[in-house]
Design a protein around this motif. Structure first.
Motif, short mmCIF file in Angstrom:
data_model
loop_
_atom_site.label_atom_id
_atom_site.label_comp_id
_atom_site.label_asym_id
_atom_site.label_seq_id
_atom_site.Cartn_x
_atom_site.Cartn_y
_atom_site.Cartn_z
N LEU A 140 0.83 -1.21 0.00
CA LEU A 140 0.00 0.00 0.00
C LEU A 140 0.87 1.26 0.00
O LEU A 140 2.05 1.23 0.37
N SER A 141 0.26 2.38 -0.38
CA SER A 141 0.98 3.66 -0.34
C SER A 141 1.16 4.09 1.11
O SER A 141 0.47 3.59 2.01
N GLY A 142 2.07 5.02 1.34
CA GLY A 142 2.33 5.49 2.71
C GLY A 142 1.08 6.01 3.39
O GLY A 142 0.80 5.70 4.55
N GLY A 143 0.27 6.78 2.66
CA GLY A 143 -0.96 7.33 3.25
C GLY A 143 -1.98 6.24 3.53
O GLY A 143 -2.69 6.29 4.54
N GLN A 144 -2.05 5.23 2.66
CA GLN A 144 -2.98 4.11 2.90
C GLN A 144 -2.51 3.31 4.13
O GLN A 144 -3.33 2.91 4.96
N GLN A 145 -1.20 3.10 4.25
CA GLN A 145 -0.68 2.37 5.42
C GLN A 145 -1.02 3.12 6.71
O GLN A 145 -1.44 2.51 7.70
N GLN A 146 -0.89 4.43 6.69
CA GLN A 146 -1.24 5.20 7.89
C GLN A 146 -2.71 5.03 8.24
O GLN A 146 -3.08 4.89 9.40
N ARG A 147 -3.56 5.00 7.21
CA ARG A 147 -5.01 4.86 7.48
C ARG A 147 -5.33 3.47 8.02
O ARG A 147 -6.22 3.32 8.86
N ASP A 164 1.31 9.09 16.24
CA ASP A 164 2.65 9.62 16.00
C ASP A 164 2.76 10.03 14.54
O ASP A 164 2.96 9.19 13.67
N GLU A 165 2.60 11.31 14.27
CA GLU A 165 2.63 11.85 12.91
C GLU A 165 1.73 11.05 11.96
O GLU A 165 2.19 10.54 10.94
N PRO A 166 0.44 10.94 12.28
CA PRO A 166 -0.44 10.02 11.55
C PRO A 166 -0.81 10.50 10.16
O PRO A 166 -1.34 9.72 9.38
N THR A 167 -0.56 11.75 9.84
CA THR A 167 -0.99 12.24 8.53
C THR A 167 0.19 12.72 7.69
O THR A 167 0.00 13.40 6.69
N SER A 168 1.41 12.32 8.06
CA SER A 168 2.58 12.87 7.36
C SER A 168 2.63 12.45 5.89
O SER A 168 3.22 13.14 5.08
N SER A 169 1.99 11.30 5.54
CA SER A 169 2.02 10.87 4.13
C SER A 169 0.70 11.15 3.42
O SER A 169 0.47 10.64 2.33
N SER A 170 -0.19 11.91 4.03
CA SER A 170 -1.50 12.15 3.42
C SER A 170 -1.59 13.55 2.85
O SER A 170 -0.95 14.48 3.35
N ASP A 171 -2.44 13.69 1.82
CA ASP A 171 -2.65 15.04 1.30
C ASP A 171 -3.60 15.80 2.24
O ASP A 171 -4.16 15.23 3.17
N LEU A 172 -3.78 17.09 1.98
CA LEU A 172 -4.52 17.93 2.93
C LEU A 172 -5.96 17.48 3.16
O LEU A 172 -6.45 17.50 4.28
N ARG A 173 -6.63 17.04 2.08
CA ARG A 173 -8.03 16.63 2.23
C ARG A 173 -8.11 15.41 3.16
O ARG A 173 -8.94 15.36 4.07
N VAL A 174 -7.23 14.43 2.94
CA VAL A 174 -7.26 13.23 3.77
C VAL A 174 -6.86 13.57 5.21
O VAL A 174 -7.46 13.07 6.17
N GLN A 175 -5.89 14.47 5.38
CA GLN A 175 -5.51 14.88 6.75
C GLN A 175 -6.72 15.41 7.50
O GLN A 175 -6.97 15.06 8.65
#
Ligand SMILES: Nc1ncnc2c1ncn2[C@@H]1O[C@H](COP(=O)(O)OP(=O)(O)OP(=O)(O)O)[C@@H](O)[C@H]1O
Ligand SMILES: [Mg+2]
Length: 192
Positions: A140-147, A164-175
């Motif tokens: 999965l992508s970094g943002g998907q792994q965080q989710r 711990d930095e849960p949205t560092s790989s997500s774009d603004l909308r997903v954050q």
């Protein structure tokens, strides 16, 4: 109002090097707090100390008015690790990772119930990635792994969630969306 989590005068570190010195922290029910500081300042170390993964050299951690034994996690805590520190070669699917968040409820029995699978699926939907439920986590992508990890942290219906930095790989909308998932999770479980 009584704090749900209290860190008193915490000092801890690695080998002989202190990372945190005399740290105090109070968190209250319903509160959303952020911790900021430069890289290497000890943010992850503080979260790990609260989880019992780093042993305190001095100080105390209290949860819901009870002192935690050093080296034990608060009983109802969800944790989202910093993605850079996770070993992604682990051969499990996204949905299996989410279901790990329910083991505490079942005293670590190594099988999952239908109810667990439904709860895991529902949370993957809430964080917007139900379509990758059966893909290996490492693909999965970094943002998907965080989710996936946010879903795992919430699926056990925790009283507090440490991210711990849960949205560092997500774009603004997903954050923006993710920061609202935790709050609505609490409201839903209060209504049940
Ligand atoms: N397992 C370890 N063994 C030895 N030193 C460690 C270990 N983990 C962290 N450290 C050290 O502790 C200090 C604080 O690290 P920590 O990971 O808590 O920082 P951080 O604030 O989370 O940084 P970042 O913003 O980069 O995630 C750093 O100097 C780091 O090198
Ligand atoms: Mg960190």
């Amino acid at each position: 109002m009584e704090p749900i989590l209290e860190v008193r005068n915490l000092t801890c570190g690695f080998q002989t090097q202190a990372v945190l010195k005399n740290v105090d922290l109070l968190l209250y029910p319903g509160q959303l707090s952020g911790l900021v500081g430069p890289s290497g300042s000890g943010k992850t170390t503080l979260i790990k100390a609260i989880l019992g993964l780093v042993h305190p050299w001095a100080g105390e951690i209290w949860f819901q008015g009870k002192r935690l034994k050093p080296g034990t996690a608060p009983p109802k805590v969800g944790y989202v690790p910093q993605v850079e520190t996770v070993d992604w070669n682990f051969p499990v699917t996204a949905q299996e990772v989410v279901m790990m968040g329910r083991y505490r409820k079942k005293q670590f029995l190594p099988w999952t119930s239908r109810h667990d699978r439904i709860a895991a699926k529902a949370l993957l939907e809430r964080v917007g990635i139900a379509h990758v439920a059966h893909r290996p986590i490492g693909e999965l992508s970094g943002g998907q792994q965080q989710r996936v990890f946010i879903a795992r942290a919430l699926v056990g219906e925790p009283e507090i969630v440490l991210l711990d930095e849960p949205t560092s790989s997500s774009d603004l909308r997903v954050q923006h969306e993710l920061l609202h998932v935790g709050a609505s999770n609490k409201k839903r479980s209060d209504q049940q």
